[in-house]
Write a protein that holds these residues in place. Structure first.
Motif, PDB file in Angstrom:
ATOM      1  N   THR A 186       0.825  -1.206   0.000  1.00 29.50           N
ATOM      2  CA  THR A 186       0.000   0.000   0.000  1.00 29.50           C
ATOM      3  C   THR A 186       0.860   1.258   0.000  1.00 29.50           C
ATOM      4  O   THR A 186       0.472   2.278   0.574  1.00 29.50           O
ATOM      5  N   THR A 187       2.030   1.186  -0.635  1.00 29.25           N
ATOM      6  CA  THR A 187       2.917   2.346  -0.627  1.00 29.25           C
ATOM      7  C   THR A 187       2.366   3.520  -1.424  1.00 29.25           C
ATOM      8  O   THR A 187       2.898   4.621  -1.346  1.00 29.25           O
ATOM      9  N   GLY A 188       1.310   3.297  -2.169  1.00 30.36           N
ATOM     10  CA  GLY A 188       0.621   4.424  -2.801  1.00 30.36           C
ATOM     11  C   GLY A 188       1.033   4.685  -4.233  1.00 30.36           C
ATOM     12  O   GLY A 188       2.156   4.448  -4.635  1.00 30.36           O
ATOM     13  N   GLY A 189       0.088   5.200  -5.008  1.00 34.32           N
ATOM     14  CA  GLY A 189       0.359   5.633  -6.364  1.00 34.32           C
ATOM     15  C   GLY A 189       0.312   7.154  -6.414  1.00 34.32           C
ATOM     16  O   GLY A 189       0.022   7.821  -5.421  1.00 34.32           O
ATOM     17  N   THR A 190       0.600   7.724  -7.564  1.00 34.18           N
ATOM     18  CA  THR A 190       0.565   9.188  -7.711  1.00 34.18           C
ATOM     19  C   THR A 190      -0.197   9.567  -8.971  1.00 34.18           C
ATOM     20  O   THR A 190      -0.224   8.808  -9.952  1.00 34.18           O
ATOM     21  N   ILE A 191      -0.813  10.732  -8.927  1.00 35.37           N
ATOM     22  CA  ILE A 191      -1.458  11.312 -10.106  1.00 35.37           C
ATOM     23  C   ILE A 191      -1.092  12.794 -10.157  1.00 35.37           C
ATOM     24  O   ILE A 191      -0.703  13.389  -9.144  1.00 35.37           O
ATOM     25  N   LEU A 192      -1.227  13.378 -11.337  1.00 37.43           N
ATOM     26  CA  LEU A 192      -1.058  14.821 -11.477  1.00 37.43           C
ATOM     27  C   LEU A 192      -2.415  15.463 -11.231  1.00 37.43           C
ATOM     28  O   LEU A 192      -3.356  15.259 -12.004  1.00 37.43           O
ATOM     29  N   GLN A 193      -2.524  16.212 -10.152  1.00 41.16           N
ATOM     30  CA  GLN A 193      -3.782  16.860  -9.798  1.00 41.16           C
ATOM     31  C   GLN A 193      -3.684  18.348 -10.113  1.00 41.16           C
ATOM     32  O   GLN A 193      -2.781  19.037  -9.636  1.00 41.16           O
ATOM     33  N   THR A 194      -4.611  18.835 -10.935  1.00 44.36           N
ATOM     34  CA  THR A 194      -4.571  20.236 -11.376  1.00 44.36           C
ATOM     35  C   THR A 194      -5.593  21.114 -10.676  1.00 44.36           C
ATOM     36  O   THR A 194      -5.578  22.329 -10.856  1.00 44.36           O
ATOM     37  N   ALA A 195      -6.497  20.516  -9.904  1.00 41.28           N
ATOM     38  CA  ALA A 195      -7.483  21.294  -9.144  1.00 41.28           C
ATOM     39  C   ALA A 195      -7.504  20.779  -7.714  1.00 41.28           C
ATOM     40  O   ALA A 195      -7.530  19.572  -7.486  1.00 41.28           O
ATOM     41  N   SER A 196      -7.494  21.697  -6.740  1.00 39.61           N
ATOM     42  CA  SER A 196      -7.419  21.300  -5.343  1.00 39.61           C
ATOM     43  C   SER A 196      -8.815  21.152  -4.740  1.00 39.61           C
ATOM     44  O   SER A 196      -9.815  21.595  -5.311  1.00 39.61           O
ATOM     45  N   TYR A 197      -8.859  20.514  -3.558  1.00 39.99           N
ATOM     46  CA  TYR A 197     -10.118  20.401  -2.825  1.00 39.99           C
ATOM     47  C   TYR A 197     -10.448  21.711  -2.108  1.00 39.99           C
ATOM     48  O   TYR A 197     -11.616  22.045  -1.908  1.00 39.99           O
ATOM     49  N   GLU A 198      -9.420  22.431  -1.708  1.00 42.09           N
ATOM     50  CA  GLU A 198      -9.625  23.687  -1.000  1.00 42.09           C
ATOM     51  C   GLU A 198      -8.417  24.585  -1.267  1.00 42.09           C
ATOM     52  O   GLU A 198      -7.278  24.112  -1.333  1.00 42.09           O
ATOM     53  N   GLN A 199      -8.660  25.880  -1.447  1.00 43.02           N
ATOM     54  CA  GLN A 199      -7.578  26.804  -1.775  1.00 43.02           C
ATOM     55  C   GLN A 199      -7.703  28.072  -0.926  1.00 43.02           C
ATOM     56  O   GLN A 199      -8.784  28.664  -0.851  1.00 43.02           O
ATOM     57  N   THR A 200      -6.609  28.455  -0.287  1.00 47.51           N
ATOM     58  CA  THR A 200      -6.564  29.680   0.520  1.00 47.51           C
ATOM     59  C   THR A 200      -5.637  30.683  -0.162  1.00 47.51           C
ATOM     60  O   THR A 200      -4.540  30.325  -0.591  1.00 47.51           O
ATOM     61  N   ARG A 201      -6.080  31.938  -0.255  1.00 52.60           N
ATOM     62  CA  ARG A 201      -5.312  32.971  -0.965  1.00 52.60           C
ATOM     63  C   ARG A 201      -4.720  33.976   0.022  1.00 52.60           C
ATOM     64  O   ARG A 201      -5.382  34.386   0.969  1.00 52.60           O
ATOM     65  N   TYR A 202      -3.469  34.364  -0.215  1.00 50.60           N
ATOM     66  CA  TYR A 202      -2.794  35.390   0.574  1.00 50.60           C
ATOM     67  C   TYR A 202      -2.131  36.377  -0.399  1.00 50.60           C
ATOM     68  O   TYR A 202      -1.419  35.959  -1.317  1.00 50.60           O
ATOM     69  N   ALA A 203      -2.372  37.653  -0.221  1.00 53.44           N
ATOM     70  CA  ALA A 203      -1.828  38.669  -1.136  1.00 53.44           C
ATOM     71  C   ALA A 203      -0.916  39.630  -0.395  1.00 53.44           C
ATOM     72  O   ALA A 203      -1.027  39.828   0.829  1.00 53.44           O
ATOM     73  N   ILE A 204      -0.017  40.234  -1.143  1.00 55.37           N
ATOM     74  CA  ILE A 204       0.870  41.249  -0.579  1.00 55.37           C
ATOM     75  C   ILE A 204       0.039  42.481  -0.201  1.00 55.37           C
ATOM     76  O   ILE A 204      -1.053  42.714  -0.759  1.00 55.37           O
ATOM     77  N   ALA A 205       0.523  43.225   0.731  1.00 60.60           N
ATOM     78  CA  ALA A 205      -0.215  44.404   1.196  1.00 60.60           C
ATOM     79  C   ALA A 205      -0.522  45.348   0.033  1.00 60.60           C
ATOM     80  O   ALA A 205       0.332  45.649  -0.804  1.00 60.60           O
ATOM     81  N   GLY A 206      -1.782  45.747  -0.046  1.00 60.25           N
ATOM     82  CA  GLY A 206      -2.213  46.668  -1.083  1.00 60.25           C
ATOM     83  C   GLY A 206      -2.649  45.991  -2.369  1.00 60.25           C
ATOM     84  O   GLY A 206      -3.073  46.662  -3.313  1.00 60.25           O
ATOM     85  N   LYS A 207      -2.510  44.663  -2.415  1.00 57.80           N
ATOM     86  CA  LYS A 207      -2.923  43.909  -3.605  1.00 57.80           C
ATOM     87  C   LYS A 207      -3.962  42.859  -3.225  1.00 57.80           C
ATOM     88  O   LYS A 207      -4.132  42.507  -2.049  1.00 57.80           O
ATOM     89  N   GLN A 208      -4.659  42.345  -4.233  1.00 53.07           N
ATOM     90  CA  GLN A 208      -5.629  41.273  -4.034  1.00 53.07           C
ATOM     91  C   GLN A 208      -5.207  40.057  -4.856  1.00 53.07           C
ATOM     92  O   GLN A 208      -4.735  40.194  -5.998  1.00 53.07           O
ATOM     93  N   ALA A 209      -5.338  38.872  -4.253  1.00 54.85           N
ATOM     94  CA  ALA A 209      -5.017  37.628  -4.960  1.00 54.85           C
ATOM     95  C   ALA A 209      -6.202  37.226  -5.826  1.00 54.85           C
ATOM     96  O   ALA A 209      -7.334  37.140  -5.340  1.00 54.85           O
ATOM     97  N   PRO A 210      -5.970  36.972  -7.117  1.00 57.19           N
ATOM     98  CA  PRO A 210      -7.075  36.564  -7.986  1.00 57.19           C
ATOM     99  C   PRO A 210      -7.593  35.170  -7.617  1.00 57.19           C
ATOM    100  O   PRO A 210      -6.863  34.351  -7.058  1.00 57.19           O
ATOM    101  N   ASP A 211      -8.826  34.924  -7.909  1.00 60.48           N
ATOM    102  CA  ASP A 211      -9.464  33.636  -7.642  1.00 60.48           C
ATOM    103  C   ASP A 211      -9.220  32.717  -8.838  1.00 60.48           C
ATOM    104  O   ASP A 211      -9.773  32.918  -9.921  1.00 60.48           O
TER     105      ASP A 211
END
Length: 298
Positions: free
Chosen positions: A115-140
């Motif tokens: 059960t050492t596990g397999g791998t896949i390339l995942q391009t979309a996450s289950y949950e995403q948190t955004r952090y932006a530099i001061a004075g800017k907004q992180a795009p969705d």
């Protein structure tokens, strides 16, 4: 019917004299029993007999195998091999049986897993948190992973993967001929199970047969069959798209659109659709006859 006739002594050896007689051939425990215990279930043991009364090793072997002494199992283990050599006289033979916990009985099987596990390339996450530099907004980016130049690069993710090695001894009656059974194995390799397998533990579509190895002999061949298990999934949600059904060995991938983020005005990647592709055909893995006891009396 065969029965174990010897009497054990406190030192583990056995009473002198004859254990059994079969067609005039005498069978005697020669050196008692020895073995190795392990914590991994891979213990071994061996027993040695002196069989006398015939100059033919085939006759002596038949007396031991078919006669009144039980030799097929010992201490919860199964006989894997039987070696022989000339005894102290021209009409005697010394036989040593080797036992292993990993050797199944005819019609039975043993299981080892990875059960050492397999791998896949995942391009979309289950949950995403955004952090932006001061004075800017992180795009969705709508959970798209590692977007560079407008395209998600994704990340390799470990996924549940169960590799099952099944060592089975197939009764002679299901083999027909070594070549025909070998062709059957080849035809079924690379297919998923069309019906439930192994006491209904694996539902249809969740087992991929990766092939078998071993010697396909004419009588009760012992082979190792490899399966890859992956659970079927329903009600998945990927990149904001819900209600996705994915069979265990199907391939799911996302089609992305380029969109403009309403907050920042930057171009972002947004999943437009999820595709689930069936890439393996279905087959009846029960044709392999794993775990089927013989129906024809020996």
């Amino acid at each position: 019917m065969a029965s174990d006739l010897n009497n054990a002594l406190p030192n583990g050896l056995y009473q002198g004299g004859t254990l059994g007689v079969y067609n005039g051939v005498r069978i005697k425990e020669q050196r008692g029993r020895s073995g190795v215990d392990t914590t991994t279930g891979t213990g071994t043991a061996q027993r040695t007999w002196l069989v006398s009364g015939s100059e033919s090793p085939q006759v002596a072997r038949a007396a031991l195998v078919d006669g009144p002494v039980l030799i097929d199992q010992y201490d919860g283990m199964f006989r894997g091999s039987l070696e022989y050599d000339i005894g102290p006289s021209p009409d005697s033979w010394e036989f040593t049986a080797h036992y292993s916990a990993a050797v199944p009985d005819i019609g039975g099987y043993t299981v080892s897993i990875d059960t050492t596990g397999g791998t896949i390339l995942q391009t979309a996450s289950y949950e995403q948190t955004r952090y932006a530099i001061a004075g800017k907004q992180a795009p969705d980016f709508h959970k798209a992973i590692d977007v560079q130049d407008g395209a998600p690069q994704g990340v390799q993710r470990i996924i549940p993967a169960l590799k099952i090695n099944v060592r089975a001894k197939i009764p002679t009656e299901f083999v027909y001929s070594p070549m025909r059974y070998s062709k059957l194995i080849a035809r079924l390799t690379g297919t998923t199970n069309i019906a439930s397998m192994f006491d209904d533990e694996f539902e249809p579509g969740s087992l991929l047969f990766a092939g078998a190895s071993g010697d396909v002999v004419a009588e009760d061949p012992q082979l190792t069959f490899t399966f890859l298990a992956s659970e079927n999934a329903t009600g998945l949600s990927i990149g904001g798209i819900s209600g996705i059904t994915k069979p265990g060995h199907a391939y799911a991938w996302a089609l992305f659109d380029t969109d403009k983020d309403s907050t920042t005005g930057l171009l972002v990647s947004k999943p437009r659709a999820i595709y689930v592709d069936k890439i393996y055909g279905d087959a009846d893995h029960d044709l392999l006859k794993i775990g089927h006891p013989p129906t024809v009396s020996a």
